[in-house]
Scaffold this motif. Structure first.
Motif, PDB file in Angstrom:
ATOM      1  N   SER A   1      -1.695 -84.073   7.227  1.00  0.00           N
ATOM      2  CA  SER A   1      -0.676 -83.485   6.356  1.00  0.00           C
ATOM      3  C   SER A   1       0.694 -84.089   6.623  1.00  0.00           C
ATOM      4  O   SER A   1       1.656 -83.788   5.924  1.00  0.00           O
ATOM      5  N   PHE A   2       0.792 -84.914   7.667  1.00  0.00           N
ATOM      6  CA  PHE A   2       2.076 -85.466   8.116  1.00  0.00           C
ATOM      7  C   PHE A   2       3.069 -84.335   8.360  1.00  0.00           C
ATOM      8  O   PHE A   2       4.232 -84.393   7.978  1.00  0.00           O
ATOM      9  N   GLY A   3       2.550 -83.301   9.020  1.00  0.00           N
ATOM     10  CA  GLY A   3       3.361 -82.139   9.373  1.00  0.00           C
ATOM     11  C   GLY A   3       4.028 -82.313  10.724  1.00  0.00           C
ATOM     12  O   GLY A   3       4.116 -83.421  11.271  1.00  0.00           O
ATOM     13  N   THR A   4       4.447 -81.205  11.303  1.00  0.00           N
ATOM     14  CA  THR A   4       5.265 -81.264  12.522  1.00  0.00           C
ATOM     15  C   THR A   4       4.503 -81.654  13.776  1.00  0.00           C
ATOM     16  O   THR A   4       5.112 -82.068  14.760  1.00  0.00           O
ATOM     17  N   THR A   5       3.168 -81.511  13.773  1.00  0.00           N
ATOM     18  CA  THR A   5       2.385 -81.919  14.952  1.00  0.00           C
ATOM     19  C   THR A   5       1.489 -83.123  14.660  1.00  0.00           C
ATOM     20  O   THR A   5       0.789 -83.603  15.550  1.00  0.00           O
ATOM     21  N   SER A   6       1.499 -83.602  13.429  1.00  0.00           N
ATOM     22  CA  SER A   6       0.547 -84.634  13.002  1.00  0.00           C
ATOM     23  C   SER A   6       0.670 -85.941  13.754  1.00  0.00           C
ATOM     24  O   SER A   6      -0.315 -86.674  13.933  1.00  0.00           O
TER      25      SER A   6
ATOM     26  N   ILE B   1     -19.902 -82.099  10.162  1.00  0.00           N
ATOM     27  CA  ILE B   1     -19.405 -81.898  11.519  1.00  0.00           C
ATOM     28  C   ILE B   1     -17.883 -81.916  11.486  1.00  0.00           C
ATOM     29  O   ILE B   1     -17.279 -82.855  10.976  1.00  0.00           O
ATOM     30  N   LYS B   2     -17.271 -80.874  12.025  1.00  0.00           N
ATOM     31  CA  LYS B   2     -15.810 -80.781  12.091  1.00  0.00           C
ATOM     32  C   LYS B   2     -15.376 -81.089  13.520  1.00  0.00           C
ATOM     33  O   LYS B   2     -15.908 -80.517  14.476  1.00  0.00           O
ATOM     34  N   PHE B   3     -14.426 -81.963  13.676  1.00  0.00           N
ATOM     35  CA  PHE B   3     -13.963 -82.410  14.992  1.00  0.00           C
ATOM     36  C   PHE B   3     -12.472 -82.153  15.114  1.00  0.00           C
ATOM     37  O   PHE B   3     -11.670 -82.693  14.351  1.00  0.00           O
ATOM     38  N   TYR B   4     -12.108 -81.308  16.093  1.00  0.00           N
ATOM     39  CA  TYR B   4     -10.715 -80.936  16.332  1.00  0.00           C
ATOM     40  C   TYR B   4     -10.326 -81.345  17.760  1.00  0.00           C
ATOM     41  O   TYR B   4     -10.352 -80.524  18.689  1.00  0.00           O
ATOM     42  N   PRO B   5      -9.955 -82.595  17.971  1.00  0.00           N
ATOM     43  CA  PRO B   5      -9.719 -83.085  19.341  1.00  0.00           C
ATOM     44  C   PRO B   5      -8.543 -82.438  20.059  1.00  0.00           C
ATOM     45  O   PRO B   5      -8.477 -82.465  21.294  1.00  0.00           O
ATOM     46  N   LEU B   6      -7.603 -81.832  19.307  1.00  0.00           N
ATOM     47  CA  LEU B   6      -6.414 -81.235  19.930  1.00  0.00           C
ATOM     48  C   LEU B   6      -6.476 -79.711  19.963  1.00  0.00           C
ATOM     49  O   LEU B   6      -5.476 -79.068  20.280  1.00  0.00           O
ATOM     50  N   ILE B   7      -7.617 -79.130  19.658  1.00  0.00           N
ATOM     51  CA  ILE B   7      -7.673 -77.705  19.355  1.00  0.00           C
ATOM     52  C   ILE B   7      -7.171 -76.813  20.487  1.00  0.00           C
ATOM     53  O   ILE B   7      -6.593 -75.757  20.236  1.00  0.00           O
ATOM     54  N   GLU B   8      -7.366 -77.209  21.757  1.00  0.00           N
ATOM     55  CA  GLU B   8      -6.937 -76.322  22.843  1.00  0.00           C
ATOM     56  C   GLU B   8      -5.542 -76.657  23.371  1.00  0.00           C
ATOM     57  O   GLU B   8      -5.086 -76.093  24.352  1.00  0.00           O
ATOM     58  N   TRP B   9      -4.839 -77.554  22.699  1.00  0.00           N
ATOM     59  CA  TRP B   9      -3.475 -77.881  23.105  1.00  0.00           C
ATOM     60  C   TRP B   9      -2.535 -76.719  22.780  1.00  0.00           C
ATOM     61  O   TRP B   9      -2.872 -75.817  22.009  1.00  0.00           O
ATOM     62  N   ASN B  10      -1.333 -76.766  23.371  1.00  0.00           N
ATOM     63  CA  ASN B  10      -0.294 -75.795  23.045  1.00  0.00           C
ATOM     64  C   ASN B  10       0.966 -76.541  22.622  1.00  0.00           C
ATOM     65  O   ASN B  10       1.017 -77.783  22.654  1.00  0.00           O
ATOM     66  N   SER B  11       1.969 -75.790  22.231  1.00  0.00           N
ATOM     67  CA  SER B  11       3.190 -76.408  21.718  1.00  0.00           C
ATOM     68  C   SER B  11       3.880 -77.271  22.770  1.00  0.00           C
ATOM     69  O   SER B  11       4.498 -78.291  22.457  1.00  0.00           O
ATOM     70  N   GLY B  12       3.757 -76.867  24.047  1.00  0.00           N
ATOM     71  CA  GLY B  12       4.375 -77.639  25.118  1.00  0.00           C
ATOM     72  C   GLY B  12       3.752 -79.014  25.269  1.00  0.00           C
ATOM     73  O   GLY B  12       4.459 -80.010  25.473  1.00  0.00           O
ATOM     74  N   LEU B  13       2.423 -79.076  25.187  1.00  0.00           N
ATOM     75  CA  LEU B  13       1.736 -80.368  25.294  1.00  0.00           C
ATOM     76  C   LEU B  13       2.091 -81.273  24.121  1.00  0.00           C
ATOM     77  O   LEU B  13       2.256 -82.487  24.294  1.00  0.00           O
ATOM     78  N   VAL B  14       2.201 -80.684  22.928  1.00  0.00           N
ATOM     79  CA  VAL B  14       2.582 -81.468  21.750  1.00  0.00           C
ATOM     80  C   VAL B  14       3.975 -82.064  21.939  1.00  0.00           C
ATOM     81  O   VAL B  14       4.185 -83.266  21.736  1.00  0.00           O
ATOM     82  N   ALA B  15       4.926 -81.222  22.352  1.00  0.00           N
ATOM     83  CA  ALA B  15       6.300 -81.684  22.551  1.00  0.00           C
ATOM     84  C   ALA B  15       6.372 -82.755  23.634  1.00  0.00           C
ATOM     85  O   ALA B  15       7.087 -83.761  23.500  1.00  0.00           O
TER      86      ALA B  15
ATOM     87  N   TYR C   1       3.965 -84.843  24.563  1.00  0.00           N
ATOM     88  CA  TYR C   1       3.361 -86.087  24.084  1.00  0.00           C
ATOM     89  C   TYR C   1       4.341 -86.839  23.185  1.00  0.00           C
ATOM     90  O   TYR C   1       4.527 -88.056  23.326  1.00  0.00           O
ATOM     91  N   ILE C   2       4.957 -86.129  22.262  1.00  0.00           N
ATOM     92  CA  ILE C   2       5.898 -86.766  21.328  1.00  0.00           C
ATOM     93  C   ILE C   2       7.067 -87.388  22.077  1.00  0.00           C
ATOM     94  O   ILE C   2       7.472 -88.525  21.804  1.00  0.00           O
ATOM     95  N   GLU C   3       7.589 -86.651  23.053  1.00  0.00           N
ATOM     96  CA  GLU C   3       8.737 -87.161  23.814  1.00  0.00           C
ATOM     97  C   GLU C   3       8.342 -88.337  24.702  1.00  0.00           C
ATOM     98  O   GLU C   3       9.060 -89.352  24.755  1.00  0.00           O
ATOM     99  N   SER C   4       7.208 -88.237  25.382  1.00  0.00           N
ATOM    100  CA  SER C   4       6.817 -89.281  26.331  1.00  0.00           C
ATOM    101  C   SER C   4       6.472 -90.594  25.636  1.00  0.00           C
ATOM    102  O   SER C   4       6.562 -91.672  26.243  1.00  0.00           O
ATOM    103  N   HIS C   5       6.070 -90.516  24.353  1.00  0.00           N
ATOM    104  CA  HIS C   5       5.744 -91.733  23.609  1.00  0.00           C
ATOM    105  C   HIS C   5       6.856 -92.123  22.631  1.00  0.00           C
ATOM    106  O   HIS C   5       6.677 -93.029  21.805  1.00  0.00           O
TER     107      HIS C   5
END
Length: 218
Positions: A37-42, A155-169, A171-175
């Protein structure tokens, strides 16, 4: 996929880092559908895919009601990560009907069906596995999902499903990845213009309504 195999696969994938999960799915299946969706966590999953399977098609459902900021963000990430993005559009006549009748006010479920769900149906027929960046903290429904599931013989695959907002933030910052431009304005989840306001999590989606999903993933 029977219950025993599903539990075994989920246990195996849960022990791996996300990059390894994504790589395993691409190595195991030739037909992996990826949507964004090119949203805030995409950007997290898009960045991972760009390194593991750089030629992979990324399907974007252009509902005709996206924020200009989302469209600009999509173009920026497409260039930055060298993505192979394919736009999918709703039926023109049906889309115009939703606009004329302001269907998002009268029947938001039908509006989503016309502009988001139906456009992807013919694409889904070409694939057996569907990878998407849903994250469990986003709402109650998503918190119940597992890494691997099966729905409607897909088959539905959700590789980030158990992440939280802190991990997302983190990852975005570190990369050094760019944030969605509306994030700075308090939009933590971004959909169509008529059905999205600023808010934490997904509380800004379909305000004053029991609706929490567009129907793609439910």
């Amino acid at each position: 996929m029977n219950l025993v195999n599903k539990e075994k696969i989920n246990k195996s994938l849960s022990a791996k880092i996300v990059d390894a999960r994504v790589a395993q799915i691409f190595n195991s299946f030739d037909d992996v559908l990826v949507t964004s969706s090119f949203g805030t966590t995409s950007v997290v999953l898009l960045h991972i895919i760009s390194r593991i399977q750089p030629d992979c098609p990324i399907y974007f459902i252009d509902t005709g009601y996206h924020f200009e900021e989302t469209k600009a963000y999509k173009e920026r990430l497409t260039w930055l990560l060298d993505l192979n993005v394919i736009d999918v559009h709703p039926n023109k006549a049906e889309h115009e009907m939703t606009k004329t009748n302001r269907l998002w006010d009268k029947d938001p479920d039908h509006c989503c069906e016309v502009n988001k769900v139906k456009p992807l149906e013919s694409v889904k027929e070409q694939y057996n596995v569907w990878m998407s960046g849903l994250i469990g903290f986003q709402n109650q429904h998503r918190s119940t999902l597992e890494i691997i599931d099966e729905q409607d013989e897909m088959i539905k695959f959700y590789p980030l499903i158990e992440w939280n907002s802190g991990l997302v933030a983190e990852y975005i910052e570190s990369h050094s990845l760019p944030q969605h431009p509306l994030k700075e304005q308090g939009y933590y989840s971004v959909g169509c213009t008529h059905c999205t306001v600023a808010g934490m999590g997904r509380e800004g989606r379909w305000q004053e309504s029991a609706k929490t999903e567009c129907g793609l993933h439910s």
